[in-house]
Design an enzyme around this catalytic site. Structure first.
Site, PDB file in Angstrom:
ATOM      1  N   HIS A 212     -15.622  23.912  -3.865  1.00  0.00           N
ATOM      2  CA  HIS A 212     -14.682  24.027  -2.743  1.00  0.00           C
ATOM      3  C   HIS A 212     -14.831  25.295  -1.922  1.00  0.00           C
ATOM      4  O   HIS A 212     -14.064  25.527  -1.000  1.00  0.00           O
ATOM      5  CB  HIS A 212     -13.238  23.919  -3.233  1.00  0.00           C
ATOM      6  CG  HIS A 212     -12.778  25.150  -3.981  1.00  0.00           C
ATOM      7  ND1 HIS A 212     -13.072  25.359  -5.298  1.00  0.00           N
ATOM      8  CD2 HIS A 212     -12.081  26.231  -3.577  1.00  0.00           C
ATOM      9  CE1 HIS A 212     -12.552  26.525  -5.684  1.00  0.00           C
ATOM     10  NE2 HIS A 212     -11.949  27.075  -4.656  1.00  0.00           N
TER      11      HIS A 212
HETATM   12  C1  UD1 Z   1      -7.715  28.072  -1.195  1.00  0.00           C
HETATM   13  C2  UD1 Z   1      -7.985  29.560  -1.353  1.00  0.00           C
HETATM   14  C3  UD1 Z   1      -9.114  29.762  -2.347  1.00  0.00           C
HETATM   15  C4  UD1 Z   1      -8.831  29.058  -3.659  1.00  0.00           C
HETATM   16  C5  UD1 Z   1      -8.488  27.600  -3.400  1.00  0.00           C
HETATM   17  C6  UD1 Z   1      -8.051  26.948  -4.691  1.00  0.00           C
HETATM   18  C7  UD1 Z   1      -7.654  30.969   0.659  1.00  0.00           C
HETATM   19  C8  UD1 Z   1      -8.342  31.674   1.754  1.00  0.00           C
HETATM   20  N1  UD1 Z   1      -8.432  30.142  -0.065  1.00  0.00           N
HETATM   21  O1  UD1 Z   1      -8.882  27.464  -0.654  1.00  0.00           O
HETATM   22  O2  UD1 Z   1      -9.245  31.155  -2.604  1.00  0.00           O
HETATM   23  O3  UD1 Z   1      -9.974  29.151  -4.463  1.00  0.00           O
HETATM   24  O4  UD1 Z   1      -7.406  27.520  -2.465  1.00  0.00           O
HETATM   25  O5  UD1 Z   1      -8.142  25.571  -4.638  1.00  0.00           O
HETATM   26  O6  UD1 Z   1      -6.477  31.138   0.458  1.00  0.00           O
HETATM   27  N2  UD1 Z   1      -6.032  20.428   1.846  1.00  0.00           N
HETATM   28  C9  UD1 Z   1      -5.426  19.212   1.662  1.00  0.00           C
HETATM   29  N3  UD1 Z   1      -4.365  19.144   0.813  1.00  0.00           N
HETATM   30  C10 UD1 Z   1      -3.867  20.219   0.165  1.00  0.00           C
HETATM   31  C11 UD1 Z   1      -4.488  21.455   0.365  1.00  0.00           C
HETATM   32  C12 UD1 Z   1      -5.573  21.548   1.206  1.00  0.00           C
HETATM   33  O7  UD1 Z   1      -5.842  18.201   2.239  1.00  0.00           O
HETATM   34  O8  UD1 Z   1      -2.888  20.079  -0.598  1.00  0.00           O
HETATM   35  C13 UD1 Z   1      -7.220  20.493   2.734  1.00  0.00           C
HETATM   36  C14 UD1 Z   1      -6.876  20.780   4.182  1.00  0.00           C
HETATM   37  O9  UD1 Z   1      -7.778  20.085   4.966  1.00  0.00           O
HETATM   38  C15 UD1 Z   1      -7.163  22.274   4.298  1.00  0.00           C
HETATM   39  C16 UD1 Z   1      -8.320  22.456   3.338  1.00  0.00           C
HETATM   40  O10 UD1 Z   1      -8.064  21.540   2.282  1.00  0.00           O
HETATM   41  O11 UD1 Z   1      -7.508  22.665   5.599  1.00  0.00           O
HETATM   42  C17 UD1 Z   1      -8.437  23.850   2.775  1.00  0.00           C
HETATM   43  O12 UD1 Z   1      -7.203  24.291   2.196  1.00  0.00           O
HETATM   44  P1  UD1 Z   1      -6.855  25.844   2.128  1.00  0.00           P
HETATM   45  O13 UD1 Z   1      -5.641  26.062   1.318  1.00  0.00           O
HETATM   46  O14 UD1 Z   1      -6.863  26.437   3.489  1.00  0.00           O
HETATM   47  O15 UD1 Z   1      -8.104  26.476   1.424  1.00  0.00           O
HETATM   48  P2  UD1 Z   1      -8.805  26.061   0.065  1.00  0.00           P
HETATM   49  O16 UD1 Z   1     -10.203  25.692   0.371  1.00  0.00           O
HETATM   50  O17 UD1 Z   1      -7.941  25.123  -0.674  1.00  0.00           O
HETATM   51  N1  UDP Z   2      -8.281  22.414 -11.668  1.00  0.00           N
HETATM   52  C1  UDP Z   2      -7.500  21.302 -11.947  1.00  0.00           C
HETATM   53  N2  UDP Z   2      -7.879  20.090 -11.417  1.00  0.00           N
HETATM   54  C2  UDP Z   2      -8.989  19.947 -10.645  1.00  0.00           C
HETATM   55  C3  UDP Z   2      -9.777  21.087 -10.388  1.00  0.00           C
HETATM   56  C4  UDP Z   2      -9.395  22.308 -10.900  1.00  0.00           C
HETATM   57  O1  UDP Z   2      -6.491  21.402 -12.650  1.00  0.00           O
HETATM   58  O2  UDP Z   2      -9.264  18.818 -10.209  1.00  0.00           O
HETATM   59  C5  UDP Z   2      -7.860  23.713 -12.227  1.00  0.00           C
HETATM   60  C6  UDP Z   2      -8.905  24.397 -13.054  1.00  0.00           C
HETATM   61  O3  UDP Z   2      -8.851  23.960 -14.398  1.00  0.00           O
HETATM   62  C7  UDP Z   2      -8.539  25.866 -12.891  1.00  0.00           C
HETATM   63  C8  UDP Z   2      -7.991  25.916 -11.497  1.00  0.00           C
HETATM   64  O4  UDP Z   2      -7.630  24.591 -11.149  1.00  0.00           O
HETATM   65  O5  UDP Z   2      -7.519  26.233 -13.813  1.00  0.00           O
HETATM   66  C9  UDP Z   2      -9.020  26.444 -10.569  1.00  0.00           C
HETATM   67  O6  UDP Z   2      -8.622  26.236  -9.275  1.00  0.00           O
HETATM   68  P1  UDP Z   2      -9.640  26.133  -8.070  1.00  0.00           P
HETATM   69  O7  UDP Z   2     -10.982  25.769  -8.550  1.00  0.00           O
HETATM   70  O8  UDP Z   2      -9.005  25.279  -7.061  1.00  0.00           O
HETATM   71  O9  UDP Z   2      -9.605  27.619  -7.473  1.00  0.00           O
HETATM   72  P2  UDP Z   2     -10.295  28.999  -7.855  1.00  0.00           P
HETATM   73  O10 UDP Z   2     -10.098  29.267  -9.293  1.00  0.00           O
HETATM   74  O11 UDP Z   2     -11.726  28.907  -7.444  1.00  0.00           O
HETATM   75  O12 UDP Z   2      -9.585  29.984  -6.981  1.00  0.00           O
END
Ligand code: UD1
Ligand code: UDP
Length: 357
Positions: A205
């Site tokens: 991601h």
């Molecule tokens: C965010 C965090 C990242 C973290 C990740 C965990 C920032 C800058 N990034 O990244 O550090 O590792 O969360 O998962 O804060 N979206 C949905 N549904 C949701 C959430 C997101 O559809 O419930 C989609 C939307 O299109 C959105 C995109 O995912 O624009 C990205 O979501 P966003 O929270 O901005 O960043 P992440 O890539 O999730």
């Molecule tokens: N995770 C989860 N379901 C998923 C993918 C990840 O529960 O489908 C959990 C994973 O076990 C870990 C956390 O989400 O505890 C990590 O989150 P993510 O990879 O979104 O973000 P990051 O750690 O890179 O910030």
């Protein structure tokens, strides 16, 4: 004296980090839990509150998705108003997301003490939005709870010494506690008909992998070419890019690459513990792979969790197709593990420290 603490969470990994801390914290202090709404799909948010027994948020700011500046700014406005009304003694933030930075910045400007859980991590790659969020949050936090000695050292090297505390990693607390819960409670292996160590688990991601079609194609192609049975819970961001770039067509033709919706934490833990290898760019998943002794192939050029690489359980391959494929075939950790992440009682230590304030 019990403290009035406002905790700010918003993204999936923060719910997992907050679970052990919140449970400890409420035995002594008053917690007002704020969800920024950064993540909002049921399987990215509510599911974690239900499964991990986290108290329901006192408020959900429902900020949702937007460009970084806009999203952070909207959070800042809403959190400032809320802190003005709540007047807490302390604001508690986790990790490195936009919710972390907004919470810390709003509090610091109001002269409210900030406690940062997972302080001191660095990738030394400022192209990552998380790196900016971490550096800024650490500069304005009063209490910095570091998961590892490496994190403490980074802060010291930046001249940050006051309030720095080596607590251990709260994700390790969660990983230990929920492993048994997942073993008895999760049915994902049966539902997906997965035999022990017969599959790879993949997640992806990071913007540098998802927003660059060549990188994402290289990753997907390597997973397909491996011929392995791959289970891939797809982050909504990644699904969006796969659809836009036509990569879904490639995936549809490969039966052994199984894209599934994001799963809950218990299912994820179960998938991680029984996978043959994990392929990921997630911070949390790299560590969980290490905790559960599953070899990890990391789709990045650098990592904050350097101990996992130093111990030989994690290999950095970037988004390079040949390297990913070679690691899927050949990577086999030889060494044992050293204890870098604490003793599973990081949350207790954090609360004991806060009790002294
Ligand atoms: C965010 C965090 C990242 C973290 C990740 C965990 C920032 C800058 N990034 O990244 O550090 O590792 O969360 O998962 O804060 N979206 C949905 N549904 C949701 C959430 C997101 O559809 O419930 C989609 C939307 O299109 C959105 C995109 O995912 O624009 C990205 O979501 P966003 O929270 O901005 O960043 P992440 O890539 O999730
Ligand atoms: N995770 C989860 N379901 C998923 C993918 C990840 O529960 O489908 C959990 C994973 O076990 C870990 C956390 O989400 O505890 C990590 O989150 P993510 O990879 O979104 O973000 P990051 O750690 O890179 O910030």
């Amino acid at each position: 004296m019990p403290l009035n603490i406002v905790t700010i969470v918003g993204a999936r990994p923060q719910f997992i980090k907050a679970a052990p801390v919140s449970a400890q914290l409420r035995s002594r202090h008053r917690e007002y839990l704020v969800h920024t709404g950064q993540h909002y799909d049921a399987n990215m948010s509510q599911l974690f509150f239900d499964e991990l027994g986290i108290p329901q948020p006192d408020v959900n700011l429902e900020i949702g998705s937007a460009a970084h500046g806009e999203q952070t700014a909207q959070m800042l406005v809403a959190i400032e108003r809320l802190l003005d009304a709540q007047k807490p003694d302390l604001v508690l933030v986790y990790g490195d997301t936009n919710s972390t930075l907004a919470g810390a910045l709003a509090a610091a400007k109001l002269n409210i003490a900030v406690a940062h859980v997972e302080a001191g991590l660095r990738s030394f790659n400022r192209r990552m939005p998380e790196e900016i969020n971490r550096i800024l949050t650490d500069r304005i936090a009063r209490y910095l709870f570091c998961p590892t000695q490496t994190a403490v050292d980074h802060l010291h090297n930046e001249g940050v010494t006051a309030g720095v505390y080596l607590s251990g990693d709260v994700m390790y607390d969660a990983a230990l506690h929920f492993a048994a819960v997942a073993e008895s409670g999760s049915t994902i292996l049966e539902r997906l008909r997965l035999a022990e160590r017969s599959y790879l688990l993949a997640t992806c991601h990071r913007p540098q992998n998802t927003d660059d079609v060549d990188a994402l194609r290289a990753i997907v192609q390597a997973l397909i070419d491996s011929g392995e049975h791959v289970v891939f819970p797809v982050h909504p961001r990644t699904r969006g890019f796969m659809q836009k770039s036509g990569l879904m067509e490639l995936v549809r033709k490969a039966e052994h690459l199984r894209l599934i919706d994001p799963v809950g934490y218990l299912d994820m833990v179960q998938l991680e513990r029984h996978a043959r290898k994990i392929v990921t760019d997630s911070g949390g998943v790299q560590k969980e792979a290490y905790f559960y002794k599953t070899p990890c192939i990391t789709l990045r050029e650098e990592t904050e969790w350097v101990e996992t690489v130093a111990d030989g359980w994690n290999i950095l391959v970037g988004a390079r197709q040949d390297k990913i494929l070679a690691a899927i075939r050949d990577f086999a950790p030889q060494a044992g593990q050293n204890n870098h992440y604490g003793d599973g009682r990081a949350s207790e230590k954090i609360i004991r420290y806060l009790n002294e304030i």
